[in-house]
Scaffold this active site. Structure first.
Site, PDB file in Angstrom:
ATOM      1  N   HIS A  77       0.408  -0.976   0.022  1.00 41.78           N
ATOM      2  CA  HIS A  77      -0.100  -0.491   0.033  1.00 41.78           C
ATOM      3  C   HIS A  77       0.663   1.152   0.155  1.00 41.78           C
ATOM      4  O   HIS A  77       1.700   0.952   0.374  1.00 41.78           O
ATOM      5  CB  HIS A  77      -1.037   0.071   1.096  1.00 41.78           C
ATOM      6  CG  HIS A  77      -0.444   0.238   2.413  1.00 41.78           C
ATOM      7  ND1 HIS A  77       0.317   1.714   3.430  1.00 41.78           N
ATOM      8  CD2 HIS A  77      -0.369  -0.723   3.490  1.00 41.78           C
ATOM      9  CE1 HIS A  77       0.777   1.345   4.192  1.00 41.78           C
ATOM     10  NE2 HIS A  77       0.602   0.141   4.400  1.00 41.78           N
ATOM     11  N   ASP A  79      -0.426   4.396   1.168  1.00 45.55           N
ATOM     12  CA  ASP A  79      -0.547   5.170   2.352  1.00 45.55           C
ATOM     13  C   ASP A  79       0.377   5.465   3.588  1.00 45.55           C
ATOM     14  O   ASP A  79       0.711   3.967   3.633  1.00 45.55           O
ATOM     15  CB  ASP A  79      -2.276   5.687   2.122  1.00 45.55           C
ATOM     16  CG  ASP A  79      -2.436   4.139   3.051  1.00 45.55           C
ATOM     17  OD1 ASP A  79      -2.399   3.519   2.347  1.00 45.55           O
ATOM     18  OD2 ASP A  79      -3.232   4.283   3.751  1.00 45.55           O
ATOM     19  N   ASP A 107       6.472   1.096   6.623  1.00 45.90           N
ATOM     20  CA  ASP A 107       5.043   0.703   6.320  1.00 45.90           C
ATOM     21  C   ASP A 107       4.787   1.645   5.583  1.00 45.90           C
ATOM     22  O   ASP A 107       4.049   2.682   6.142  1.00 45.90           O
ATOM     23  CB  ASP A 107       4.025   0.666   8.183  1.00 45.90           C
ATOM     24  CG  ASP A 107       2.548   0.265   7.877  1.00 45.90           C
ATOM     25  OD1 ASP A 107       2.229  -0.785   6.876  1.00 45.90           O
ATOM     26  OD2 ASP A 107       1.820   0.150   9.096  1.00 45.90           O
ATOM     27  N   GLU A 140      -5.132   1.607   2.753  1.00 43.47           N
ATOM     28  CA  GLU A 140      -4.923   0.354   3.206  1.00 43.47           C
ATOM     29  C   GLU A 140      -5.197   0.898   4.384  1.00 43.47           C
ATOM     30  O   GLU A 140      -5.179   0.656   5.996  1.00 43.47           O
ATOM     31  CB  GLU A 140      -3.803   0.412   3.347  1.00 43.47           C
ATOM     32  CG  GLU A 140      -4.035  -1.817   3.686  1.00 43.47           C
ATOM     33  CD  GLU A 140      -2.857  -1.569   5.677  1.00 43.47           C
ATOM     34  OE1 GLU A 140      -3.207  -2.844   5.850  1.00 43.47           O
ATOM     35  OE2 GLU A 140      -2.537  -0.809   5.811  1.00 43.47           O
ATOM     36  N   GLU A 141      -4.437   2.051   5.740  1.00 37.93           N
ATOM     37  CA  GLU A 141      -4.816   2.650   7.256  1.00 37.93           C
ATOM     38  C   GLU A 141      -6.034   3.342   7.308  1.00 37.93           C
ATOM     39  O   GLU A 141      -6.026   2.891   8.808  1.00 37.93           O
ATOM     40  CB  GLU A 141      -2.937   3.760   7.222  1.00 37.93           C
ATOM     41  CG  GLU A 141      -2.172   2.877   6.835  1.00 37.93           C
ATOM     42  CD  GLU A 141      -1.633   2.064   7.587  1.00 37.93           C
ATOM     43  OE1 GLU A 141      -1.885   1.282   8.689  1.00 37.93           O
ATOM     44  OE2 GLU A 141      -0.032   2.217   7.569  1.00 37.93           O
ATOM     45  N   ASP A 164       3.566  -6.072   3.778  1.00 36.96           N
ATOM     46  CA  ASP A 164       3.035  -5.069   4.635  1.00 36.96           C
ATOM     47  C   ASP A 164       3.011  -6.219   6.187  1.00 36.96           C
ATOM     48  O   ASP A 164       1.633  -5.891   6.808  1.00 36.96           O
ATOM     49  CB  ASP A 164       1.713  -5.000   4.640  1.00 36.96           C
ATOM     50  CG  ASP A 164       0.746  -3.874   5.118  1.00 36.96           C
ATOM     51  OD1 ASP A 164       1.715  -2.955   6.211  1.00 36.96           O
ATOM     52  OD2 ASP A 164      -0.055  -3.661   5.304  1.00 36.96           O
ATOM     53  N   HIS A 353       3.778   2.345  13.609  1.00 41.78           N
ATOM     54  CA  HIS A 353       2.846   3.697  13.625  1.00 41.78           C
ATOM     55  C   HIS A 353       3.173   3.892  15.054  1.00 41.78           C
ATOM     56  O   HIS A 353       2.417   4.663  15.860  1.00 41.78           O
ATOM     57  CB  HIS A 353       1.456   2.867  14.141  1.00 41.78           C
ATOM     58  CG  HIS A 353       0.668   2.162  13.068  1.00 41.78           C
ATOM     59  ND1 HIS A 353      -0.538   1.680  12.376  1.00 41.78           N
ATOM     60  CD2 HIS A 353       1.147   2.082  11.381  1.00 41.78           C
ATOM     61  CE1 HIS A 353      -0.880   0.836  12.085  1.00 41.78           C
ATOM     62  NE2 HIS A 353      -0.007   1.598  10.859  1.00 41.78           N
TER      63      HIS A 353
END
Length: 381
Positions: A77, A79, A107, A140-141, A164, A353
């Protein structure tokens, strides 16, 4: 042969491109141009329009060089999460992190670069391979929105890898299903100083419900969280309404439904305890719950062809290899729900994150080597 210098340079370039969810326009343009330059036919879908974003999912199709070889999907992904703007990567030996004010964006930009480097090496070293579908998703996030709005019927591949997840030389074959929930507590407004007894505080009701609720780590397979709360009118008004948003996840569908029911009951039981009389009328608080399946679980058998293929690739390279479960969802959950057989390959990201996120270049190289060998083996040769 993997070009370590090129791999690192591209990773550093990509993490400097801001690409928060719904704002993937710049990175989509960069990746689309790169894929076209690698000989792929690139299309962008309308997912961005559907979710209010700058760009859609990118689907790139590369022809195979081995007649009759099956197609393989490679997915990552585009984003990143907040805080993810103006990323300043800091390189210290083999470790790349940030200055501590933002996430790194490994990520999932570590997944992106592993795929791009694999495609380059296939071409440069003329390694035989089957057709390759590359899918770079948006949002995705933000709830796997890109994958959810992607038409999987456009894919030639029926199996493949999403890159991922944290770790290295690991393949996630089990991931939870998730329910997202909205709880609305209805109380009764009243003047907080003059006649508070004529009101029902929706905040107090919600507080009692939360106090009775099992949250966090429920067991080895199940988690739950309340993440957003909003409500109230003013500090001198007994609040008549509160809305809370939360989720539950589990590798077990039975446990997922049990946890969801538990959270619903906590609100309903708390609301039933609160009443207020105004004149001749008796008011009772009430709670409404809206539940929606956010995504289905990923549950691949350990002898699934894509698992055996990746395991064989690791053995050929003399790399350690393990399969495992995770508590997070990914595009693999959505794609498997469309009838594909897709596992999630670890791609080196760590402490994701958070502003402490980092990645080891050795893991990035190892991931790319493993991916390249898996693609090569998928020809059936």
């Amino acid at each position: 042969m993997i070009d370590r210098t090129r791999l690192v340079a591209e990773f550093l370039e990509l993490v400097r491109i801001d690409s928060l969810s719904r704002r993937e326009g710049r990175i989509a343009k960069r990746l689309g141009e790169t894929l076209t330059g690698l000989g792929a036919a690139v299309e962008e879908d309308d997912a961005g329009q559907k979710v209010g974003g700058e760009a859609g999912n990118l689907l790139a199709k590369l022809p195979g060089t081995v007649p009759g070889a099956p197609a393989l999907l490679l997915c990552a992904h585009m984003d990143t999460v907040v805080p993810g703007e103006n990323v300043k990567p800091v390189v210290s030996g083999d470790v790349i992190r940030t200055d501590g004010t933002t996430v790194l964006g490994g990520d999932d930009k570590s997944g992106l670069v592993a795929i791009l480097e694999t495609l380059r090496v296939l071409r440069e070293d003329r390694i035989p391979h089957g057709p390759i579908d590359v899918l770079f998703t948006i949002c995705e996030e933000y709830g796997l929105l890109g994958a959810k709005h992607f038409d999987a019927g456009r894919l030639r591949a029926r199996t493949g890898l999403v890159l991922d997840v944290d770790g290295a030389c690991e393949l996630v074959v089990r991931a939870p299903a998730a329910n997202k929930m909205v709880f609305t507590v209805h109380g009764l407004e009243a003047h907080a100083g003059v006649c508070p007894e004529q009101g029902i505080s929706a905040i107090k009701v919600a507080g009692e419900a939360i106090a009775a609720m099992r949250l966090g780590r429920i067991d080895a397979e199940t988690t739950a969280n309340l993440g957003l709360i909003e409500g109230g009118l003013a500090v001198n008004i007994v609040p008549n309404r509160v809305r809370l948003r939360g989720e539950a996840r589990s590798l077990s569908l039975q446990k997922l439904e049990a946890q969801t029911d538990h959270m619903r009951r906590c609100f309903e039981e708390a609301a039933a305890r609160h009443r207020a009389r105004v004149g001749e009328r008796l008011h009772t608080a009430r709670a409404e719950t809206r539940v929606e399946r956010d995504y289905d679980r990923l549950d691949l058998p350990v002898d699934a062809p894509i698992v055996r293929l990746t395991e064989r690739a690791a053995a050929n390279l003399g790399k350690p290899f393990t399969t495992r479960a995770t508590g997070g969802g990914s595009d693999a959950n959505v794609l498997n729900g469309h009838g594909l057989q897709v596992a999630n390959l670890a791609c080196g990201m760590r402490e994701i994150h958070t502003v402490n996120e980092w990645i080891d270049v050795k893991d990035m190289v190892a991931t790319t080597e493993l991916l390249l060998e898996t693609v090569r083996l998928h020809t059936g040769a």
